[in-house]
Design an enzyme around this catalytic site. Structure first.
Site, mmCIF file in Angstrom:
data_model
loop_
_atom_site.group_PDB
_atom_site.id
_atom_site.type_symbol
_atom_site.label_atom_id
_atom_site.label_comp_id
_atom_site.label_asym_id
_atom_site.label_seq_id
_atom_site.Cartn_x
_atom_site.Cartn_y
_atom_site.Cartn_z
ATOM 1 N N LYS A 1 32.323 -33.282 53.501
ATOM 2 C CA LYS A 1 31.476 -33.992 54.467
ATOM 3 C C LYS A 1 31.538 -35.498 54.235
ATOM 4 O O LYS A 1 31.556 -36.287 55.190
ATOM 5 C CB LYS A 1 30.027 -33.508 54.364
ATOM 6 C CG LYS A 1 29.070 -34.205 55.347
ATOM 7 C CD LYS A 1 29.479 -34.001 56.804
ATOM 8 C CE LYS A 1 28.595 -34.768 57.779
ATOM 9 N NZ LYS A 1 27.246 -34.232 57.899
ATOM 10 N N THR B 1 23.562 -34.202 54.127
ATOM 11 C CA THR B 1 24.683 -34.928 53.556
ATOM 12 C C THR B 1 24.228 -35.564 52.250
ATOM 13 O O THR B 1 23.234 -36.293 52.226
ATOM 14 C CB THR B 1 25.171 -36.013 54.529
ATOM 15 O OG1 THR B 1 25.554 -35.397 55.755
ATOM 16 C CG2 THR B 1 26.356 -36.771 53.951
#
Length: 308
Positions: free
Chosen positions: A180, A104
């Site tokens: 995300k 991420t």
């Protein structure tokens, strides 16, 4: 290409064999890939080798000869080190192979890393994941991916092995990372809200198991309430997903929101609770520990924590 090359099993390298990466590596093995795995923790490599994989001493060793290299590290800095640091994979990967980045990170950083790698003749797929360790072990993750058609084509078999759902979100790296971050905004806020709710219930003297029973059948329920509150009820704060993850991710969201001149007050408030939790020493504990922070601030009594 000779017939041996045409018929050999596909090869994968997996960098990062933690709770998610181990399951992804084993899912690739079950799908017929020859898999080499690397982790900075030797015990993680040993666990993978015990499951039939081949351990590697450096990221470059895991990447050598691989059709696809899957990076399952924590953040952008680690991803950059995996790619371009000492013993990194960029030079070891065959030209035309694909690097699948599951960390991420800020979308702008994903674009920068992709451009740098693709300038060397390798492919980059921006492919953050969701689903947790249990689904990783079953090959049932959700992948939010973006990249060139060539990158998708090269990674197709590996993605099918690791995921039950692959969202193809665009042909530019960074789009997957953006999706995300939207997920992480919601996840972080929902976990903080679940912690706030269950700690308030404790302060009111309610039966917490009845609270869980009632709320999970009511409109106020969320996936995170249903998933994380049992950790609180059992006093089990082993880190399936740690507080520090949301310190990082909600921090990225604040940076992104500021750059876009976008107000994000709920994410900001949740970030403060994760920062407080980390400051209390819960940073490496499960993110459900945010409920403990509410309890400490209010004098509420939650079930006694087990050893973490």
């Amino acid at each position: 290409m000779d017939s041996t090359e045409e018929t050999r099993p596909p090869r994968a390298g997996v960098i990062g064999l933690g709770s998610m990466g181990l399951g992804m590596a084993l899912s690739l093995r079950r799908a017929g890939f020859t898999v080499a795995g690397y982790d900075v923790v030797p015990a993680a490599v040993e666990r993978f080798a015990a499951g039939g994989g081949r351990g590697a001493a450096l990221p470059a060793e895991a990447a050598a000869g691989a059709d696809v290299v899957v990076s399952v590290v924590v953040n952008a800095a680690q991803t950059e080190a995996v790619l371009f640091g000492p013993g990194g994979v960029a030079e070891a990967m065959p030209e035309g192979s694909v690097f699948v980045s599951s960390a991420t990170m800020d979308p702008a950083v994903a674009r920068r890393l992709a451009a740098r790698l693709e300038a060397t003749g390798r492919l980059y797929l921006d492919a953050p994941i969701s689903g947790g360790a249990a689904r990783a072990m079953k090959g049932e993750l959700t992948v939010m991916a973006s990249g060139s058609p060539a990158a998708f084509a090269k990674a197709h078999a590996a993605l099918d092995a690791m995921a039950v759902k692959v969202h193809e979100l665009g042909d530019e790296p960074g789009i997957g990372a953006s999706f995300k971050m939207i997920n992480q905004l919601l996840a972080g806020v929902h976990i903080a809200a679940a912690g706030e709710a269950i700690a308030l219930a404790a302060k009111l003297g309610l039966d917490l198991r009845r609270v869980y029973e009632v709320i999970t059948g009511s409109a106020g329920n969320s996936w995170m309430f249903e998933n994380r509150v049992p950790h609180v009820l059992e006093g089990d704060y082993r880190p399936l997903s740690a507080i520090e993850i949301f310190v990082k991710d909600l921090g990225i969201i604040q940076d992104m929101a500021r750059a876009e001149r976008f107000p994000a007050p709920l994410a900001a408030a949740a970030l403060q609770m994760y920062l407080a939790s980390a400051g209390l020493g819960f940073g490496r504990d499960d993110d459900a520990s945010v409920a403990r922070t509410y309890a400490l601030l209010s004098g509420a009594t939650l079930p006694e924590p087990k050893g973490t």
